[in-house]
Design a protein around this motif. Structure first.
Motif, PDB file in Angstrom:
ATOM      1  N   ASP A  72     -17.321   9.012  14.885  1.00  0.00           N
ATOM      2  CA  ASP A  72     -18.248   9.242  14.056  1.00  0.00           C
ATOM      3  C   ASP A  72     -18.472  10.835  14.002  1.00  0.00           C
ATOM      4  N   ILE A  73     -17.857  11.731  14.727  1.00  0.00           N
ATOM      5  CA  ILE A  73     -17.912  13.138  14.638  1.00  0.00           C
ATOM      6  C   ILE A  73     -17.163  13.814  13.581  1.00  0.00           C
ATOM      7  N   HIS A  74     -17.936  14.108  12.590  1.00  0.00           N
ATOM      8  CA  HIS A  74     -17.271  14.804  11.519  1.00  0.00           C
ATOM      9  C   HIS A  74     -16.278  15.903  11.962  1.00  0.00           C
ATOM     10  N   GLY A  75     -15.004  15.868  11.340  1.00  0.00           N
ATOM     11  CA  GLY A  75     -13.995  16.786  11.571  1.00  0.00           C
ATOM     12  C   GLY A  75     -13.443  16.540  12.710  1.00  0.00           C
TER      13      GLY A  75
ATOM     14  N   ARG B  74     -24.318  27.930  23.214  1.00  0.00           N
ATOM     15  CA  ARG B  74     -24.299  28.015  21.948  1.00  0.00           C
ATOM     16  C   ARG B  74     -25.696  28.898  21.666  1.00  0.00           C
ATOM     17  N   SER B  75     -26.891  28.104  21.957  1.00  0.00           N
ATOM     18  CA  SER B  75     -28.188  28.407  21.818  1.00  0.00           C
ATOM     19  C   SER B  75     -28.755  29.411  22.670  1.00  0.00           C
ATOM     20  N   GLY B  76     -28.627  29.185  23.817  1.00  0.00           N
ATOM     21  CA  GLY B  76     -29.102  30.017  25.036  1.00  0.00           C
ATOM     22  C   GLY B  76     -28.464  31.246  25.408  1.00  0.00           C
TER      23      GLY B  76
ATOM     24  N   TYR C 185     -23.925  24.179  10.078  1.00  0.00           N
ATOM     25  CA  TYR C 185     -22.467  24.406  10.691  1.00  0.00           C
ATOM     26  C   TYR C 185     -22.491  24.490  12.252  1.00  0.00           C
ATOM     27  N   LEU C 186     -23.626  25.028  12.755  1.00  0.00           N
ATOM     28  CA  LEU C 186     -23.726  25.130  14.155  1.00  0.00           C
ATOM     29  C   LEU C 186     -23.886  23.811  14.674  1.00  0.00           C
ATOM     30  N   ALA C 187     -24.566  23.065  14.282  1.00  0.00           N
ATOM     31  CA  ALA C 187     -24.690  21.587  14.724  1.00  0.00           C
ATOM     32  C   ALA C 187     -23.649  20.839  14.500  1.00  0.00           C
ATOM     33  N   ALA C 188     -22.963  20.939  13.422  1.00  0.00           N
ATOM     34  CA  ALA C 188     -21.545  20.050  13.353  1.00  0.00           C
ATOM     35  C   ALA C 188     -20.534  20.545  14.522  1.00  0.00           C
ATOM     36  N   THR C 189     -20.356  21.956  14.701  1.00  0.00           N
ATOM     37  CA  THR C 189     -19.484  22.500  15.638  1.00  0.00           C
ATOM     38  C   THR C 189     -20.019  22.020  17.079  1.00  0.00           C
ATOM     39  N   ASN C 190     -21.083  21.960  17.196  1.00  0.00           N
ATOM     40  CA  ASN C 190     -21.626  21.671  18.610  1.00  0.00           C
ATOM     41  C   ASN C 190     -21.194  20.284  19.059  1.00  0.00           C
ATOM     42  N   LEU C 191     -21.106  19.057  17.936  1.00  0.00           N
ATOM     43  CA  LEU C 191     -20.950  18.112  18.320  1.00  0.00           C
ATOM     44  C   LEU C 191     -19.399  17.822  18.825  1.00  0.00           C
TER      45      LEU C 191
ATOM     46  N   LYS D 274     -10.711  28.518  10.060  1.00  0.00           N
ATOM     47  CA  LYS D 274     -12.108  28.552  10.353  1.00  0.00           C
ATOM     48  C   LYS D 274     -12.897  28.227   9.061  1.00  0.00           C
ATOM     49  N   ASN D 275     -14.014  27.351   9.118  1.00  0.00           N
ATOM     50  CA  ASN D 275     -14.981  27.288   8.164  1.00  0.00           C
ATOM     51  C   ASN D 275     -14.365  26.271   7.105  1.00  0.00           C
ATOM     52  N   GLN D 276     -13.182  25.887   7.159  1.00  0.00           N
ATOM     53  CA  GLN D 276     -12.567  24.814   6.298  1.00  0.00           C
ATOM     54  C   GLN D 276     -13.395  23.410   6.686  1.00  0.00           C
ATOM     55  N   THR D 277     -13.518  23.099   7.868  1.00  0.00           N
ATOM     56  CA  THR D 277     -13.609  21.799   8.310  1.00  0.00           C
ATOM     57  C   THR D 277     -15.151  21.389   7.920  1.00  0.00           C
ATOM     58  N   ASP D 278     -16.185  22.115   7.925  1.00  0.00           N
ATOM     59  CA  ASP D 278     -17.388  22.024   7.387  1.00  0.00           C
ATOM     60  C   ASP D 278     -17.685  22.731   5.987  1.00  0.00           C
TER      61      ASP D 278
END
Ligand code: HEM
Ligand code: HEM
Lengths: 203, 203
Positions: A7-10, A64-66, A89-95, A129-133
């Motif tokens: 289910d994880i995009h990319g 990432r956020s901390g 973008y951040l959320a997608a790559t976090n997963l 970089k950047n293409q997946t999302d």
């Protein structure tokens, strides 16, 4: 790998479209020896995986956020070119980053793993970089910054390894195994970055 | 730096002939931030230096004769091209390696330090390897092997940090500081190797 990786995009681990690593399985054996990566390392990585998997979202959040979010020269890589946040973008790559923690600990380091290491490395470069999302952001993450940041990842992951009541010696061994894997991965990323057009400013 | 650095053949720290680092002092600040290298890191490196300095010859002995010597694809870099031992070459570089442990812990990371990092990195490449000691050996150490081996150095140095009765927390902090410095140095070496003619097989 139980948490619904499909289910994880990319997230393309093991998929046909992933290019082959420039490093052969035979070379990987040499890399492992150089990093002191043994059967014992693998055993303690498995133990670490069980400990870390449920905490992986919190760990990625912390990194990432901390931490990265507070360092402008690193934070910009998950933002728009003008510096605006790109939370999607951040959320997608976090997963995918969360999944990578599990993969690091629980996968067999075979050809698929090797290929996906290469894919992850390339997703930090101007090639992918950047293409997946489908976003516009910085063209690449300089490898030296990623390599330096490994010190932070290694240091900050230690307390998470100690949350499940393992002995100090076990925590120490899990941590050493984690660090050996990351150094191995850095060595592989070097080879991926080295395939870019040269001379490259991306190192 | 009390142990007679000026007597070490080929040890050129701070000397005029050492070329400038491709990394500026301003960039070094960014590298430090990426590696989580703070004033505290520096403080614990100093503490580690006092602990490690008297043990440095034994540590280098362990790394070089105890570990690398048993790994053919690493050992060959201190041998003749046909594989014959070159004990004089090994001994000469061991002395500089010992001094490097002290420098890592006790030096101020200023322009001289930055320049000497570059020099050390280049002495692992086809540009400078073998010249200092006038030997014939492998033309270069592939960077990925050196980077992977850092995991071994980091893991095996820990017990030496625990020999002087420091608290577990202090040992941990000294170790984290050591690891942060090594990751910083790896990031700098990347930039040194990146100045070589491209495409280079040395990564
Ligand atoms: C300076 C430190 C780092 C920064 C700023 C950074 C930034 C990023 C960015 C922007 C992405 C999205 C890439 C894309 O557009 O596809 C990404 C993905 C990822 N990063 Fe990093 N990264 C850093 C270091 C690392 C390190 C050291 C690792 C692990 C060794 C890592 C693992 C990953 C993973 C697993 C992904 C998901 C790959 C994907 O996009 O599918 N990163 N990182
Ligand atoms: C695969 C692992 C490594 C091998 C096989 C290796 C091998 C060598 C060799 C052959 C030399 C002599 C160079 C010359 O001819 O001038 C040397 C020197 C040295 N190495 Fe390494 N090295 C490795 C990793 C490292 C790492 C990770 C560090 C520190 C971060 C390091 C620090 C040094 C130092 C300080 C010297 C003395 C520099 C000089 O020659 O003046 N080495 N190494």
């Amino acid at each position: 790998m139980e948490n619904g990786e499909h289910d994880i995009h990319g997230y393309d681990y093991g998929k046909a479209g992933v290019p082959s690593s420039p490093v052969t399985l035979e070379e990987l054996q040499h890399f492992k020896i150089s990093a002191g990566f043994t059967d014992d390392t693998e055993r303690y990585l498995r133990m670490a995986g069980v400990v870390l998997a449920p905490q992986a979202p919190a760990i990625v959040q912390k990194w990432r956020s901390g931490i990265i979010a507070g360092i402008p020269h690193l934070a910009r890589h998950s933002r728009a070119v003008n510096g605006d946040p790109r939370p999607g973008y951040l959320a997608a790559t976090n997963l995918r980053f969360v999944q990578w923690i599990e993969d690091t600990c629980l996968r067999t380091y075979d050809q698929s793993w090797l290929n996906y290491q290469h894919e992850i490395a390339l997703r930090h470069t101007s090639l992918k970089k950047n293409q997946t999302d489908g976003v516009e952001s910085t063209p690449f993450v300089p490898l030296h910054d990623a390599v330096a940041f490994v010190a932070v990842m290694n240091q900050t992951i230690r307390p998470y390894l100690a949350t499940q009541g393992h002995s100090e010696a076990e925590v120490e061994a899990m941590h050493a195994a984690w660090c050996a894997s990351l150094q191995l991965q850095v060595a592989l990323w070097l080879r991926s970055y080295a395939t870019l057009a040269n001379p490259t400013p991306e190192l």
